[in-house]
Design a protein around this motif. Structure first.
Motif, short mmCIF file in Angstrom:
data_model
loop_
_atom_site.label_atom_id
_atom_site.label_comp_id
_atom_site.label_asym_id
_atom_site.label_seq_id
_atom_site.Cartn_x
_atom_site.Cartn_y
_atom_site.Cartn_z
N ASP A 3 4.26 -7.45 3.59
CA ASP A 3 3.62 -6.58 2.61
C ASP A 3 4.27 -6.76 1.25
OD1 ASP A 3 1.96 -5.54 4.52
OD2 ASP A 3 3.24 -3.81 4.96
N LEU A 4 3.44 -6.79 0.21
CA LEU A 4 3.95 -6.87 -1.14
C LEU A 4 4.52 -5.52 -1.55
CD1 LEU A 4 1.28 -8.95 -3.09
CD2 LEU A 4 3.67 -9.56 -2.74
N GLU A 5 5.67 -5.52 -2.18
CA GLU A 5 6.29 -4.29 -2.65
C GLU A 5 6.35 -4.32 -4.18
OE1 GLU A 5 7.28 -1.52 -1.29
OE2 GLU A 5 6.79 -2.05 0.78
N PHE A 6 5.50 -3.54 -4.81
CA PHE A 6 5.53 -3.43 -6.26
C PHE A 6 6.39 -2.23 -6.65
CE2 PHE A 6 1.47 -5.57 -5.39
CZ PHE A 6 1.59 -6.67 -6.22
N ARG A 7 7.26 -2.43 -7.61
CA ARG A 7 8.13 -1.34 -8.03
C ARG A 7 7.31 -0.22 -8.68
NH1 ARG A 7 8.32 -1.14 -13.42
NH2 ARG A 7 8.20 -3.04 -14.69
N PRO A 8 7.80 1.02 -8.63
CA PRO A 8 7.11 2.11 -9.32
C PRO A 8 7.24 1.98 -10.83
CG PRO A 8 9.18 2.88 -8.39
CD PRO A 8 8.98 1.48 -7.89
N LEU A 9 6.39 2.67 -11.55
CA LEU A 9 6.38 2.58 -13.00
C LEU A 9 7.59 3.28 -13.61
CD1 LEU A 9 2.62 3.30 -13.80
CD2 LEU A 9 3.72 1.15 -13.19
N LYS A 10 8.10 2.69 -14.69
CA LYS A 10 9.17 3.31 -15.46
C LYS A 10 8.56 4.36 -16.40
CE LYS A 10 11.56 -1.16 -15.60
NZ LYS A 10 12.04 -2.25 -16.49
N ARG A 37 -1.30 -3.98 -19.73
CA ARG A 37 -0.10 -4.79 -19.98
C ARG A 37 0.98 -4.49 -18.95
NH1 ARG A 37 -1.73 -3.21 -25.00
NH2 ARG A 37 -0.26 -1.47 -25.04
N VAL A 38 1.06 -3.24 -18.51
CA VAL A 38 2.03 -2.88 -17.48
C VAL A 38 1.70 -3.60 -16.17
CG1 VAL A 38 2.87 -0.98 -16.04
CG2 VAL A 38 2.60 -0.65 -18.50
N ASP A 39 0.42 -3.61 -15.80
CA ASP A 39 0.00 -4.32 -14.59
C ASP A 39 0.37 -5.80 -14.67
OD1 ASP A 39 -1.27 -2.21 -13.09
OD2 ASP A 39 -2.88 -2.26 -14.56
N GLN A 40 0.11 -6.41 -15.81
CA GLN A 40 0.41 -7.83 -15.99
C GLN A 40 1.91 -8.09 -15.85
OE1 GLN A 40 -1.25 -8.39 -19.86
NE2 GLN A 40 -3.38 -8.35 -19.14
N THR A 41 2.72 -7.22 -16.45
CA THR A 41 4.17 -7.38 -16.38
C THR A 41 4.68 -7.28 -14.95
OG1 THR A 41 4.51 -6.49 -18.61
CG2 THR A 41 6.38 -6.39 -17.10
N ILE A 42 4.18 -6.29 -14.20
CA ILE A 42 4.65 -6.09 -12.83
C ILE A 42 4.17 -7.22 -11.92
CG2 ILE A 42 4.48 -4.57 -10.82
CD1 ILE A 42 4.54 -2.21 -12.70
N ASN A 107 -5.60 -1.00 -6.44
CA ASN A 107 -5.90 -1.38 -5.06
C ASN A 107 -4.77 -2.19 -4.44
OD1 ASN A 107 -8.33 -0.11 -5.24
ND2 ASN A 107 -9.60 -1.94 -5.21
N TRP A 108 -4.06 -2.96 -5.27
CA TRP A 108 -2.90 -3.70 -4.79
C TRP A 108 -1.68 -2.81 -4.64
CZ3 TRP A 108 -2.61 -8.12 -2.38
CH2 TRP A 108 -3.59 -9.10 -2.57
N GLY A 109 -1.74 -1.61 -5.22
CA GLY A 109 -0.63 -0.67 -5.10
C GLY A 109 0.17 -0.47 -6.37
N ILE A 110 -0.21 -1.14 -7.46
CA ILE A 110 0.55 -1.00 -8.71
C ILE A 110 0.19 0.32 -9.39
CG2 ILE A 110 1.04 -2.01 -10.96
CD1 ILE A 110 0.28 -4.72 -9.84
N GLY A 111 1.17 1.19 -9.55
CA GLY A 111 0.95 2.46 -10.21
C GLY A 111 0.26 3.51 -9.36
N ARG A 112 0.10 3.24 -8.07
CA ARG A 112 -0.63 4.18 -7.22
C ARG A 112 0.08 5.53 -7.13
NH1 ARG A 112 -2.15 1.71 -1.61
NH2 ARG A 112 -3.28 0.25 -2.97
N GLU A 113 1.38 5.54 -7.43
CA GLU A 113 2.13 6.80 -7.39
C GLU A 113 1.58 7.82 -8.38
OE1 GLU A 113 4.43 3.70 -9.83
OE2 GLU A 113 3.37 3.78 -7.91
N LEU A 114 0.88 7.35 -9.42
CA LEU A 114 0.33 8.28 -10.41
C LEU A 114 -0.81 9.11 -9.82
CD1 LEU A 114 0.21 6.08 -13.65
CD2 LEU A 114 2.04 7.55 -12.79
N TYR A 115 -1.44 8.62 -8.76
CA TYR A 115 -2.52 9.39 -8.12
C TYR A 115 -2.03 10.75 -7.65
CZ TYR A 115 -5.98 5.59 -7.77
OH TYR A 115 -6.91 4.63 -8.04
#
Length: 247
Positions: A3-10, A37-42, A107-115
């Motif tokens: 599973d891909l693990e994307f870090r949470p947003l700063k 831009r945040v998505d692209q960086t992560i 959908n990939w999980g980037i920033g999903r914590e904001l939900y």
């Protein structure tokens, strides 16, 4: 495949925008967002700049973005899609493309914590106004990237307007005098967060049988006097998410 693990947003990567404003003028809600831009960086950080790509296509009046990530184990590209808002105008195509890209990255999980951000209410008084700009000063996460600590400040006067979780009384975070973040104000019907609405609709559509859907809407009508998800208020949307077991 692992599973891909994307870090949470700063904190610096999160945008704060004013949401619904109470008709009485007593206060307003703040919403947390990310930008493309945040998505692209992560994506660059996690999979490498050569190992992801995106493409677009149109479905009726909706622009859809497909974000692909290369999987070396399977020697193939894996894709996840999502669309922007419906009925975009020609002059808004750029915003539509950006919106679709951000949603595909969700959908990939980037920033999903904001939900699952807590409800952010700010009293509209002499110090804070819905026309002011706000930013995240502190954000911390616990298990499953659940937000455990959140501090938001008014950029104009640098004062804290909202806090959630731990009490960080330091010079860095400023005055953490509690604000009334559970107001007695009637939220307007239909003020449900758009992201919550999409998540709830997806969960309900994934029910295995028709009886489950009927039971859900019966519960909805019994508790909120509506059979339409679009009529829910912001707070009701959060309650429904918990009812459905969204984490």
């Amino acid at each position: 495949m692992k599973d891909l693990e994307f870090r949470p947003l700063k904190a610096s990567e999160i945008d704060v925008r004013v949401g619904n404003v109470a008709k009485s003028g007593s206060g307003f809600f703040l919403l947390l967002y990310k930008n493309a831009r945040v998505d692209q960086t992560i994506l660059d950080e996690t999979v490498g700049q050569w190992n992801w790509q995106c493409k677009y296509y149109q479905v009726k009046n909706t622009m859809v973005c497909s974000v692909g990530i290369y999987n070396e184990e399977r020697n193939e590209w894996l894709w996840k899609d999502n669309g922007g808002d419906d009925d975009y105008q020609a002059e808004q195509v750029k915003a539509e493309l950006s919106d679709a890209f951000k949603r595909a990255c969700f959908n990939w999980g980037i920033g999903r914590e904001l939900y699952y951000s807590p409800k952010i209410w700010v009293n509209q008084d002499g110090e804070n106004d819905s026309k002011d700009h706000y930013s995240v000063k502190v954000i911390e996460y616990g298990t499953n990237k659940k937000i455990t600590n959140l501090v938001i400040v008014n950029d104009k006067n640098k004062k804290v307007v909202f806090r959630y979780g731990k009490d960080k009384k330091t010079a860095e975070t400023g005055d953490l005098t509690p604000k009334n973040d559970t107001p007695t104000v009637d939220e307007p019907k239909g003020s449900i967060d758009k992201r919550d609405l999409e998540t709830i609709a997806t969960l309900v559509n994934n029910f295995q049988n028709e009886n489950s859907r009927k039971n859900f809407y019966a519960w909805l009508d019994n508790n909120f006097k509506t059979m339409s998800l679009e009529n829910l208020t912001y707070s009701q949307g959060k309650i429904v998410l918990k009812r459905l077991g969204a984490k």
